[in-house]
Design a protein around this motif. Structure first.
Motif, short mmCIF file in Angstrom:
data_model
loop_
_atom_site.label_atom_id
_atom_site.label_comp_id
_atom_site.label_asym_id
_atom_site.label_seq_id
_atom_site.Cartn_x
_atom_site.Cartn_y
_atom_site.Cartn_z
N MET A 167 0.83 -1.21 0.00
CA MET A 167 0.00 0.00 0.00
C MET A 167 0.86 1.26 0.00
N LEU A 171 0.93 4.12 -3.03
CA LEU A 171 0.69 5.54 -2.81
C LEU A 171 1.87 6.38 -3.30
N TYR A 175 2.40 9.49 -5.77
CA TYR A 175 2.93 10.74 -5.24
C TYR A 175 4.12 11.25 -6.05
N LEU A 199 -1.33 13.97 6.12
CA LEU A 199 -0.74 12.68 5.81
C LEU A 199 0.71 12.73 6.28
N CYS A 215 -4.22 16.46 3.33
CA CYS A 215 -5.24 15.61 2.70
C CYS A 215 -6.61 16.27 2.81
N CYS A 226 -4.74 14.07 -1.86
CA CYS A 226 -3.50 14.37 -1.14
C CYS A 226 -2.76 15.46 -1.89
N LYS A 228 0.40 17.32 -3.30
CA LYS A 228 1.63 16.76 -3.86
C LYS A 228 2.79 17.75 -3.73
N MET A 237 -6.07 9.83 -4.21
CA MET A 237 -5.30 8.70 -3.70
C MET A 237 -5.93 7.38 -4.14
N PRO A 238 -5.13 6.30 -4.19
CA PRO A 238 -5.66 4.99 -4.60
C PRO A 238 -6.88 4.60 -3.78
N TRP A 241 -6.83 3.12 -0.22
CA TRP A 241 -6.67 4.02 0.92
C TRP A 241 -8.01 4.57 1.39
#
Length: 248
Positions: A167, A171, A175, A199, A215, A226, A228, A237-238, A241
């Motif tokens: 995971m 992420l 990112y 985060l 976030c 999120c 960057k 985000m995926p 998550w």
């Protein structure tokens, strides 16, 4: 009361006073002074008991070793702040440019140190994080991040904590992808019930260092964005998550 008894009381009083003064002197440790050099490229070197530390004035993508306060974003910072003062440094102990040297909380080996101006002055007072010679800190990757938490800013409670390598890698792939699609202003206007959060990534080799960014979470729509890095763009985000938060 005879003179002998008076003299005895007087001597005991002097002895007690001496012990108090001696105890006070012992508690107040002398702060050592260490030499600091500034080079033509504006880099600086600090020598402490045979160990060399350095800091750079110019922020770069590869050497992210800067610390100004606990809530700094987009850089590695001491998660629990600074510890006790261990010295003073500068070109000359009497110069106003001297700096106080502090430990980093949790860094028992003194891999990093923190400095803050020893005297007040006008014109941009700031603190910096120093690193031992040979130590580098790259931007967050799957190799140097051990765990990630998402913490609500309003309630200051942990929404989710993840230490699963797959995971984390997924992420960080998002990112660090320069071509990832970022969120638009319209994306945020589609929901009014945004939850604001932080985060936080934890360094694998130096667990006392953290990397923090922002976030936004919309529970009704199951959307998690999120921020960057330095460009301050947002990306979705995926989904795993989002699911991890919704299960809490």
């Amino acid at each position: 009361m005879n003179r002998q008894k008076i003299n005895s009381i007087f001597l005991r009083a002097l002895l007690a006073l001496g012990l108090i003064l001696l105890s006070g002197c012992q508690e107040k440790e002398e702060i050592p002074f260490y030499q600091m050099e500034k080079h033509e490229d504006f880099s600086e070197v600090l020598y402490i008991e045979g160990v060399q530390y350095s800091r750079d004035w110019n922020k770069g993508d590869d050497e992210q070793v800067y610390y100004f306060n606990y809530n700094d974003k987009y850089v590695w910072t001491p998660g629990e702040g600074i510890g006790k003062q261990i010295g003073v440094c500068g070109k000359d102990v009497d110069k106003d440019a001297s700096l106080k040297i502090y430990e980093i909380a949790g860094d028992k080996e003194h891999v990093f140190l923190y400095t803050w101006p020893a005297r007040f002055y006008f014109g941009g007072v700031e603190g910096r994080l120093w690193r031992q010679e040979g130590v580098t800190l790259n931007a967050p990757t799957a190799e140097n991040v051990s765990a990630i938490t998402i913490v609500s800013q309003e309630e200051e409670n942990t929404l989710v904590k993840v230490d699963d390598p797959a995971m984390i890698a997924g992420l960080l792939e998002f990112y660090n992808d320069e071509n990832i699609q970022t969120a638009t202003k319209e994306d945020f206007e589609n929901s009014e019930n945004w939850m604001f959060a932080s985060l936080i990534m934890y360094h694998k080799e130096y667990p006392f260092l953290q990397y923090r960014t922002r976030c936004r979470y919309a529970p009704e729509q199951n959307i998690l964005y999120c921020e960057k890095g330095k460009d301050r763009k947002w990306f979705a985000m995926p989904q795993e998550w989002v699911e991890a938060i919704s299960k809490q």
